[in-house]
Scaffold this motif. Sequence first.
Motif: not given
Length: 77
Positions: A46-66
Amino acid sequence: MNLNHLYYFRTLAKEQHYTRAAHILNITQPSLSHAINALEKELNVKLFEKIGRNARLTKEGELFCRYVIQSLDMLDE
């Protein structure tokens, strides 16, 4: 995974909003959601946590993002 998925991921990570990211990318919001879901399924994380139409990076997503940002910056050069 294809290069577009990585550009979509980077834009969504920066904007943290599906509709705004889709607008910047000139694609529909459902297309963006589909691409992100496909990326998450392929990576089996899971790369993002969905909050409505907003999206927050998960810890794994933050690592992948770099790695994505670094890779795309090198390709853009």
